[in-house]
Every structure is written in C-alpha cells, then in structure tokens.
Design an enzyme around this catalytic site. Structure first.
Site, PDB file in Angstrom:
ATOM      1  N   GLU A 155       0.846  -1.188   0.000  1.00  0.00           N
ATOM      2  CA  GLU A 155       0.000   0.000   0.000  1.00  0.00           C
ATOM      3  C   GLU A 155       0.883   1.241   0.000  1.00  0.00           C
ATOM      4  O   GLU A 155       2.110   1.152   0.086  1.00  0.00           O
ATOM      5  CB  GLU A 155      -0.952  -0.003   1.209  1.00  0.00           C
ATOM      6  CG  GLU A 155      -2.008  -1.098   1.142  1.00  0.00           C
ATOM      7  CD  GLU A 155      -2.955  -1.090   2.329  1.00  0.00           C
ATOM      8  OE1 GLU A 155      -2.822  -0.202   3.195  1.00  0.00           O
ATOM      9  OE2 GLU A 155      -3.814  -1.976   2.399  1.00  0.00           O
ATOM     10  N   HIS A 285      -8.532  10.482   3.911  1.00  0.00           N
ATOM     11  CA  HIS A 285      -8.249   9.409   2.960  1.00  0.00           C
ATOM     12  C   HIS A 285      -8.475   9.926   1.543  1.00  0.00           C
ATOM     13  O   HIS A 285      -9.490  10.561   1.257  1.00  0.00           O
ATOM     14  CB  HIS A 285      -9.163   8.209   3.228  1.00  0.00           C
ATOM     15  CG  HIS A 285      -8.665   6.946   2.600  1.00  0.00           C
ATOM     16  ND1 HIS A 285      -8.710   6.726   1.242  1.00  0.00           N
ATOM     17  CD2 HIS A 285      -8.104   5.843   3.140  1.00  0.00           C
ATOM     18  CE1 HIS A 285      -8.192   5.530   0.976  1.00  0.00           C
ATOM     19  NE2 HIS A 285      -7.819   4.979   2.109  1.00  0.00           N
ATOM     20  N   ARG A 334      -0.416   9.058   2.076  1.00  0.00           N
ATOM     21  CA  ARG A 334      -1.798   9.505   1.901  1.00  0.00           C
ATOM     22  C   ARG A 334      -1.953  11.019   1.871  1.00  0.00           C
ATOM     23  O   ARG A 334      -2.793  11.541   1.131  1.00  0.00           O
ATOM     24  CB  ARG A 334      -2.668   8.915   3.023  1.00  0.00           C
ATOM     25  CG  ARG A 334      -2.934   7.434   2.821  1.00  0.00           C
ATOM     26  CD  ARG A 334      -3.769   6.878   3.945  1.00  0.00           C
ATOM     27  NE  ARG A 334      -4.073   5.464   3.694  1.00  0.00           N
ATOM     28  CZ  ARG A 334      -4.694   4.688   4.557  1.00  0.00           C
ATOM     29  NH1 ARG A 334      -5.088   5.157   5.730  1.00  0.00           N
ATOM     30  NH2 ARG A 334      -4.939   3.424   4.259  1.00  0.00           N
ATOM     31  N   HIS A 395     -10.597  10.469   7.690  1.00  0.00           N
ATOM     32  CA  HIS A 395     -10.452   9.023   7.814  1.00  0.00           C
ATOM     33  C   HIS A 395      -9.833   8.588   9.134  1.00  0.00           C
ATOM     34  O   HIS A 395     -10.283   7.626   9.751  1.00  0.00           O
ATOM     35  CB  HIS A 395      -9.595   8.506   6.657  1.00  0.00           C
ATOM     36  CG  HIS A 395      -9.373   7.027   6.668  1.00  0.00           C
ATOM     37  ND1 HIS A 395     -10.422   6.115   6.609  1.00  0.00           N
ATOM     38  CD2 HIS A 395      -8.230   6.280   6.710  1.00  0.00           C
ATOM     39  CE1 HIS A 395      -9.930   4.885   6.618  1.00  0.00           C
ATOM     40  NE2 HIS A 395      -8.612   4.958   6.699  1.00  0.00           N
ATOM     41  N   ARG A 430      -0.180   9.015   9.298  1.00  0.00           N
ATOM     42  CA  ARG A 430      -0.116   7.565   9.505  1.00  0.00           C
ATOM     43  C   ARG A 430       0.240   6.841   8.208  1.00  0.00           C
ATOM     44  O   ARG A 430      -0.368   7.078   7.161  1.00  0.00           O
ATOM     45  CB  ARG A 430      -1.470   7.050  10.018  1.00  0.00           C
ATOM     46  CG  ARG A 430      -1.557   5.538  10.111  1.00  0.00           C
ATOM     47  CD  ARG A 430      -2.896   5.110  10.682  1.00  0.00           C
ATOM     48  NE  ARG A 430      -3.992   5.358   9.786  1.00  0.00           N
ATOM     49  CZ  ARG A 430      -4.503   4.468   8.934  1.00  0.00           C
ATOM     50  NH1 ARG A 430      -3.961   3.257   8.841  1.00  0.00           N
ATOM     51  NH2 ARG A 430      -5.521   4.769   8.172  1.00  0.00           N
TER      52      ARG A 430
END
Length: 593
Positions: A155, A285, A334, A395, A430
């Site tokens: 990811e 997100h 992100r 998110h 994160r």
C-alpha cells in the site's frame, strides 16, 4: 453488573485552586472539566476498566482477563462495532523473510514527516510480527498464498509487500470476528464482565496534587443505553482505566468513520487532566466515494489497496496526474495523494477525480475486493467497468492522548491505546495499515503493564472527587454547526483566516444547554446525543486551536498560507486543561529524537 450499590457514588469537592496561566495559555479559551450528568445511581468495582471494542480494546481485555482478578469491558454499541470492523486494507508487519523491521521503521518515519517518536516506531515494527502471529493463534484467518504463507501486498508509502489481509478487503471484519469470538467464549467467566450499549461519560479522578491538577484515574461514569442489567448513569471504579474509544470522524460533516466516532475518549481524557498531542494531524483518505456535494455521515471508503494493486487516478479530463507529483505516484503517502487530488480538483473546477481499476480485470477485482465491489454496486457503480468518482474525506486521527511506550497517559492509572492514543508512531501522517498493528502492539503492552502494577500494589483503588471547573452540555441540535466549523476550518486544506473563523464559530456555541432557558424551557437535557455533541465540540475546539498555532504544512496538516514544511516546527504541540478548564498548549521535541 453484580456489585451492590443502590446509593450514588460520593464525589468529594476539593478546595478551589488558584490558576496561574503559563506562556502557552490562549486567553479566553476554556472548556468544561466534566459533563453535565445525573449523579451515579449504582456502583461496581473492578481491577481494570477497558473502554472500547475495536482491535485495541478487545486485545487489552483479553490480555487483562488472565492477569488481574476482575476486568470490565465497556462498549458504546455491540462488541462488533467501531472502526476496526470497517478496515479494508490490512495490517502491516514485516512477515516476509525478504522484508525487515528496519525497512518498515524507515517507511513509517518517512510518512510521519519528522514527528514520529523513533522509540515507539521501533517497538511497533519489532513486536508487530509476533503480535500478528498471536492474532492468528486467536483465530484470525488471513488470506494465504499457494505455499500456505500469509499473502502479503503493498500500500501507499511502503517499499515492500508487508500488508496482510483477510477476505480480500475485509481484514478488519475478520480480526473483529476472531477477537469477539474469544470474548464470547469467556462471557461466563466471573473474571470479566461485558457491558454493551454503554457510553462512558467521564473519567473519575482522585484528590488533586499540589498544583491543583486532577489526581489518579480511579474509574469512569457511564450511561447504559437501555440495555444490560442496569440503566442510566452509574460509576465503575477501578485501579486502571484503558481508553480504546477510536477516532473523531463525526467532528466533521463527512468521514469514513462510523457514527460512534464522536471523540468520546479524547474528550474524557482532556477533562480528566490528560495531555493531548499531535491533535492537528488529521488524515483525510484520498479515495472516498464521492456521493455528491450534499453527502453527510459515514461515506464509502475505496481502500488504498486498490491503488496498491495498480489502480490509477485520473482528473475529470482523463489525465493521470500523480506521476508528476511524487516518485511513488498513486502509492505516495496519503497526505501527498489527498493534497494532490484537492489541487487537481481546483485546477479542473471539479468536485472529484476518477479512480480507474478497469485494467486489472473483472475476475481479479471481484475476488480481491468483494466488499468494495458490492458496496459500489449499491451506488450503481461497477468497479470492473466504471470509473469511480472519489475525493478526500476524514479518515483517521494521528493525534490523541499522549502516552509512553506502555500506554500510560500523563494521569496516573489512565491508559490509552489505538486511535485515541498518541503513541508517537504516526507523527504527522499515519502510514497505511499501521493503525491495526499499533492497536494490537500497544494494547498488549498496556495490559501487561497494568497487570504488573496491580499485582505489585503500585496501582491501588482511590476514591473519586469532583473536579473544579465548569460542567458542560451542548445541545444535539448544535452538532451540524460544530461540524461545519470543523470542516471549513481544520479541514483538508487550512488557512489562518478559515481557522480564525472556526475559532469564533466554536466559541459561540452554547455549552450550557442544561442551564440555558428558551421560552421557559431548557435548551437540552443530559442524554446521549447531547453528551456526544459536547465531546465533538471539545475536540473541534482543541483541533482548531492547534491547527491555527502550527504555522507550516506537514503531513496531515496543510496550510495554504504556510505551504512549506518548516524545520522550526519539528515539535509536538501538546494540549491540556488547567484546573479551571483553561486550554493551554506547549511545544515538545523531547520524544522526537
């Protein structure tokens, strides 16, 4: 509950304390030190109280059950609720022999943009693989490759395949199922009690210290919402309290978080005197289904794992834009992807961009992402044949209650684990799929530390006293007003002017709805919707204050008036309440080296 107690718990009032403001005080910004609520009508006493039933709360409760005589597990809804069950992507750990904790550490530090605590990240990545294997031993069934090993994928922000997943895109649901099954198997054990449909109101604290700040945590007040053996407000007393209440999604107009994510734990900890940190770092997100400009509440997430398998982002003119933004293109961290999408939307005048996964093949997409495929079909979109309209939405909250490496907050006896905590693992942003791992690793550490402290007589039961300061209640009707201020102030892209407007708007929200009369009637009475809205307001207030104070852009905090990352701001902003409820801030860099 089995404790005898018809009479309300006695809360002794301490003598008033003189307040001396420090250099970090923002004059005029005050919050309540307790919620307006009825006196507790019943009492129960245990050794440890765990609040929340996501991966962190369930893990803490299971660990504590075998180590202390009595554990109380409290959850706001049912055990199978909260954010964990919605986690699509997976759980990150260096399980492949070609990977390493050192590589995982490096990727995490890069994503955190200089604000991670390296000690906490080292704990996460070195203990993570063992904790994941223990999760398998507890019954979690991860997807397997043909050789029988756990299947791993990649990811955003990761430079190796280290994301374990289950059911393709139902990892959180599988982890929740396995842990809840473990709890259900011991429901009749006298050493553990589960109370569902219970909202924790406040953390109870003992006599204050010489500085007037609240004493040790010694329990919680909670309202059982029409279920269970007792109704109404009661008091659970315990030597230790573990907050595992999840995130703050409902502070915003739209989020991927469930309706229960109203910031209850972070607000209760703040009122109890705990220090908060990194509150301004909110992760939006990048790829949330765009359902129209009027969409509200929990929105449909399109997992980062879809981009991990090769899906690309296109603007509304059909142009792929991420390769020009970052070397990792769609797999950049992100915050980078979210900000790039916002910029591209502004450049094209559109309200969304497109996610294109069609080239990955229909059979693969249906097998790898069955949940996402079905949820999109509910909206009339076929992931295998259609472009998917997406835009950023709230998110995850990277900040929270500041803790050490065993989950201890600044208030003795009060621990925090999972999203409600600020362990230092995430820093300013994160890294994908580190959240489930953080909950698992630090819940285990916290539970084992609590057990040692209880067994050694270090943590003892004290009597609660009523804290000085105001009590508050915000009418549920004000929630949309609060959410608008948070969404337009400390939203995806922030500015000084917008944040100052949000400060003014939040300060104008009445916090005395239980006392204010409207045509001879109270604006609101203490009840669940009002308590939740009071928490939402408190979190929005400290979030806006810290976002205004940080004059730079870093990770999940982006300021249009301060677009660069400033080395002088490589510090953590910590927030706390003085004994009278005055919001104070200070800057700390001691944990970032």
């Amino acid at each position: 509950m089995t404790a005898a107690a018809g009479a309300p718990t006695a809360l002794h009032r301490p003598a008033p304390q003189q307040h001396v403001p420090d250099a970090g005080t923002r004059p005029g910004t005050r919050l309540a030190t307790r919620l307006a609520a009825p006196e507790p009508g019943w009492t129960v006493e245990v050794d440890a109280i765990v609040v929340g039933s996501g991966i962190a709360g369930l893990t803490a409760a299971l660990e504590l059950r075998t180590r202390v005589p009595r554990v109380l597990l409290v959850t706001k809804d049912t055990l199978v609720s909260g954010s964990t069950v919605w986690a699509q992507g997976g759980i990150a750990a260096a399980l492949d022999p070609t990977d390493s904790p050192a590589a995982h550490l490096q990727d995490t530090l890069v994503a955190g943009v200089g604000l991670c605590d390296p000690r906490a990240v080292e704990v996460l990545v070195t203990e993570g693989p063992s904790r994941v294997r223990e999760l398998v031993a507890r019954g979690a069934r991860f997807d397997r490759s043909p050789d029988g090993e756990i299947s791993l994928t990649r990811e955003g922000g990761h430079h190796a395949d280290r994301i374990a997943h289950a059911g393709g895109d139902a990892t959180g649901a599988e982890i929740s199922r396995a842990l809840v099954a473990q709890i259900e198997a011991v429901r009749d054990d006298p050493g553990i009690e589960v109370v569902e449909h219970a909202l924790v109101l406040d953390v109870l604290t003992g006599p204050p210290g010489p500085d007037g700040r609240p004493g040790a945590a010694c329990g919680v007040t909670l309202h059982v919402i029409g279920e269970g053996q007792r109704d109404g407000v009661g008091a659970a007393l315990g030597k230790a309290v573990v907050l595992a209440t999840g995130g703050i999604g409902q502070v915003f107009r739209s989020s991927t978080n469930p309706a229960q994510a109203t910031g209850d734990g972070i607000a209760a900890a703040l009122r109890a005197g705990a220090v908060l940190g990194d509150v301004e770092f909110v992760q939006f997100h990048p790829t949330v289904l765009w359902a129209g400009s009027g969409a509200r509440g929990q929105l449909t997430l399109v997992s980062e794992a879809v981009r991990g398998e090769g899906a690309i982002l296109l603007d509304t003119d059909g142009v792929r834009f991420m390769p020009a933004v970052h070397p990792m293109a769609e797999l950049a961290p992100r915050d980078v992807v979210a900000h790039a999408i916002v910029a591209q939307m502004a450049a094209t005048g559109a309200e969304h961009v497109w996610l294109d996964a069609r080239h990955l093949g229909a059979d693969f997409l249906r097998k790898r992402f069955p949940t996402i495929h079905e949820r999109l079909l509910d909206h009339g979109i076929d992931l295998t044949t259609d472009l998917v309209p997406v835009a950023p939405a709230q998110h995850y909250h990277s900040g929270g209650v500041v803790t050490d490496l065993v989950g201890r907050s600044s208030v003795r006896g009060l621990y925090a684990v999972g999203e409600v905590a600020c362990t230092g693992v995430h820093g300013a942003n994160r890294l994908a799929s580190n959240s489930l791992l953080e909950g698992l690793v630090f819940a285990t550490r916290a539970a084992r530390h609590i057990a040692s402290q209880v067994q050694g007589g270090v943590l003892r039961q004290s009597s609660p006293v009523q804290r000085p300061g105001d009590e508050a209640l915000v009418a549920a009707a004000s929630r949309a007003r609060v959410q608008r201020a948070a969404s337009e102030g400390p939203g995806v892209l922030r500015s000084g002017a917008g944040l100052r407007r949000a400060v003014t708007a939040l300060a104008a929200v009445p916090t005395d709805a239980h006392e204010r009369l409207d045509d001879g009637r109270l604006l609101a009475h203490p009840q669940v919707a009002e308590w939740e809205t009071t928490n939402v307001h408190a979190v929005a207030t400290v979030l806006t204050a810290t976002a205004l104070e940080r004059e730079e852009s870093r990770g999940g905090h982006a300021r249009s008036d301060f677009p660069a990352t400033d080395p002088d701001w490589q510090v953590r902003i910590e927030v706390a309440l003085d004994p009278d409820g005055t919001v104070t801030t200070r800057r700390s860099e001691s944990t970032l080296r």
